[in-house]
Scaffold this active site. Structure first.
Site, PDB file in Angstrom:
ATOM      1  N   SER A  69       0.792  -1.231   0.000  1.00 25.71           N
ATOM      2  CA  SER A  69       0.000   0.000   0.000  1.00 25.71           C
ATOM      3  C   SER A  69       0.824   1.281   0.000  1.00 25.71           C
ATOM      4  O   SER A  69       0.249   2.373  -0.118  1.00 25.71           O
ATOM      5  CB  SER A  69      -0.959   0.003   1.200  1.00 25.71           C
ATOM      6  OG  SER A  69      -2.032  -0.870   0.960  1.00 25.71           O
ATOM      7  N   GLY A 100       2.840 -12.290   2.114  1.00 28.72           N
ATOM      8  CA  GLY A 100       4.249 -12.617   2.255  1.00 28.72           C
ATOM      9  C   GLY A 100       5.196 -11.441   2.325  1.00 28.72           C
ATOM     10  O   GLY A 100       6.406 -11.626   2.511  1.00 28.72           O
ATOM     11  N   GLY A 107       4.375   9.086   6.109  1.00 29.87           N
ATOM     12  CA  GLY A 107       4.831   7.775   5.704  1.00 29.87           C
ATOM     13  C   GLY A 107       3.679   6.924   5.252  1.00 29.87           C
ATOM     14  O   GLY A 107       2.570   7.392   5.003  1.00 29.87           O
ATOM     15  N   HIS A 108       3.946   5.631   5.169  1.00 32.52           N
ATOM     16  CA  HIS A 108       2.911   4.659   4.826  1.00 32.52           C
ATOM     17  C   HIS A 108       3.504   3.285   5.098  1.00 32.52           C
ATOM     18  O   HIS A 108       4.719   3.111   5.183  1.00 32.52           O
ATOM     19  CB  HIS A 108       2.485   4.771   3.357  1.00 32.52           C
ATOM     20  CG  HIS A 108       1.037   4.513   3.131  1.00 32.52           C
ATOM     21  ND1 HIS A 108       0.475   3.251   3.267  1.00 32.52           N
ATOM     22  CD2 HIS A 108       0.022   5.334   2.798  1.00 32.52           C
ATOM     23  CE1 HIS A 108      -0.828   3.325   3.019  1.00 32.52           C
ATOM     24  NE2 HIS A 108      -1.135   4.585   2.739  1.00 32.52           N
ATOM     25  N   GLY A 123       5.770  13.986  10.944  1.00 25.21           N
ATOM     26  CA  GLY A 123       6.315  13.196   9.852  1.00 25.21           C
ATOM     27  C   GLY A 123       5.199  12.612   9.011  1.00 25.21           C
ATOM     28  O   GLY A 123       4.020  12.825   9.269  1.00 25.21           O
ATOM     29  N   GLY A 126       2.848  -1.043   3.970  1.00 27.54           N
ATOM     30  CA  GLY A 126       2.238  -1.866   2.935  1.00 27.54           C
ATOM     31  C   GLY A 126       2.314  -3.330   3.282  1.00 27.54           C
ATOM     32  O   GLY A 126       3.287  -3.775   3.901  1.00 27.54           O
TER      33      GLY A 126
END
Length: 434
Positions: free
Chosen positions: A60, A288, A281-282, A279, A284
């Protein structure tokens, strides 16, 4: 950054061994310079080692790339975020036609459109994958009215990808490559077919190889895009080196507090730190893979951690703690834990049956003032029943008694009906009271 590079070189192999992570890349950007490190293996069967140029799925984090393409359209005067999506996509349909007629592009970017988000449709691998995806969305239900509630929504980003296609006149992955990937001169894969011929990490469930392949129809939300940690930070460096995308960092929504504070920008998730710095961000996740990106614009600093199996979160926290502490004097907030003295739960207002797209959640009173959440998958024969215990965390939140993947899940109690009963259980996604 010599000390940082040396610490990563020595410590990263130790960390992944301590926590059972299959393989990892870390890259650090500071004042325009990038250093990186790699450890572990790409595949637990072949045991091919991870190198700095191998590609990992970033999940993501792709949403920030999609939002960047949308912001370019806004900057060029081709798109107004506050106009209905249907002005660009007349074919946009949902089960609630009134909702579909008023949902805006900004609401899609901010996860406030209110429709079901986890629609992982396999629409093939042609140039029409997003067209077919939108056709299948026609019966998608609302979980909340547009603009009322933040609910993480993958399918909303697929709609954004289709907006990019229509306004650019090209398939989404072509636009992504031409306007960002090739512009930055990085190596990345935007389709499964592009994995071939590249040094590519394989995903693992724990330490076991994952055979599942994510559908390409979800690609603007994060099902396919893969690159190295260094390449990901080349994208971040572009964001830090221009004012073109500053609007993406402005807070749009104060999200429910899952224990870390912060909010939602345009694509970016916004973070607060205890020393007053902010700050973005992300994170994901695909089958796996787990990927993490943190950026401190004021310090010219960014950290990317990409992993392909095992208990990634303790490794990520160790890396973030060291790098953000050394280079920005930041201290990470401690993850939420069940309080020694649980906050009392108003059982009459919380217990009941809640529904998600795939499961019913039966919330009942348990021992010691806790509640038991029994998850039952619908339309899946012989599906296991999952039972978890939660205790009071705040007046408006529960917290899981047992950790999973190194953290205790916080569930926020959102909305009240006429009797004062909770309307939504919210942990990023939501379950709606029946």
């Amino acid at each position: 950054m010599n000390n940082t590079a040396e610490w990563l070189r020595i410590r990263l192999p130790e960390l992944i061994a301590e926590h059972g992570v299959v393989g990892a890349q870390v890259a650090v950007l500071h004042d325009g310079e990038i250093v990186d490190a790699a450890a572990g293996v790409l595949n637990n069967v072949t045991h091919e080692p991870v190198t700095g140029d191998a590609i990992f799925q970033i999940g993501s984090i792709t949403k920030v790339w999609t939002a960047t393409l949308v912001q370019e359209l806004v900057n060029e005067g081709l798109l107004d975020l506050d106009r209905p999506v249907r002005e660009v996509l007349p074919e946009f349909r949902l089960a609630d036609d009134q909702a579909a007629s008023v949902i805006t592009t900004r609401q899609l970017l901010c996860h406030t459109a209110g429709f079901e988000g986890d629609l992982f449709y396999d629409t093939g691998n042609g140039d029409d994958i997003l067209v077919k995806y939108l056709e299948r969305m026609a019966d998608t239900e609302q979980t909340s009215p547009p603009g009322e509630l933040y609910v993480y929504c993958n399918s909303g980003y697929v709609v954004l990808g289709r907006i990019v296609e229509v306004l650019r006149g090209k398939p989404f992955n072509t636009v992504l490559r031409e306007r960002l990937i090739d512009r930055l001169g990085i190596d990345a894969a935007t389709r499964h077919a592009e994995y071939a011929g590249r040094l590519c990490a394989s995903g693992h469930d724990g330490m076991k190889l994952v055979e599942e392949k994510t559908p390409e129809g979800d690609s603007p939300a994060g099902s396919v895009l893969a690159m190295s940690a260094r390449s990901l930070l080349a994208f971040v460096r572009m964001h830090l080196g221009t004012t073109e995308f500053d609007a993406m960092r402005e807070i749009q929504v104060v999200t429910p507090d899952f224990g870390f504070g912060g909010g939602q920008g345009l694509g970016w998730i916004l973070h607060d730190y205890d020393n007053g710095l902010s700050g973005l961000g992300h994170a994901g996740q695909t089958p796996g893979f787990r990927a993490y990106l943190r950026v401190i614009p004021e310090a010219g600093l960014a950290v990317a951690v990409l992993t392909n199996g095992g208990a990634a979160l303790p490794v990520v926290r160790a890396v973030h703690g060291k790098v953000l502490g050394d280079l920005a004097n930041l201290t990470l907030r401690e993850p939420p834990k069940p309080p020694d003295v649980p906050v009392p739960i108003d059982l009459d207002k919380v217990t009941g049956v809640y529904r998600t797209r795939r499961a019913d959640l039966h919330v009942t009173a348990s021992e010691h003032g806790r509640v038991s959440v029994r998850g039952v998958l619908r339309d899946v024969a012989d599906a296991p029943v999952v039972v978890e215990e939660y205790t009071g965390f705040r007046d408006d939140a529960l917290i899981a008694v047992e950790p999973e993947n190194g953290s205790h899940e916080v569930v926020v109690l959102c909305g009240r009906d006429g009797e004062g009963k909770v309307k939504w259980l919210h942990w990023g996604r939501v379950a709606v009271r029946q």
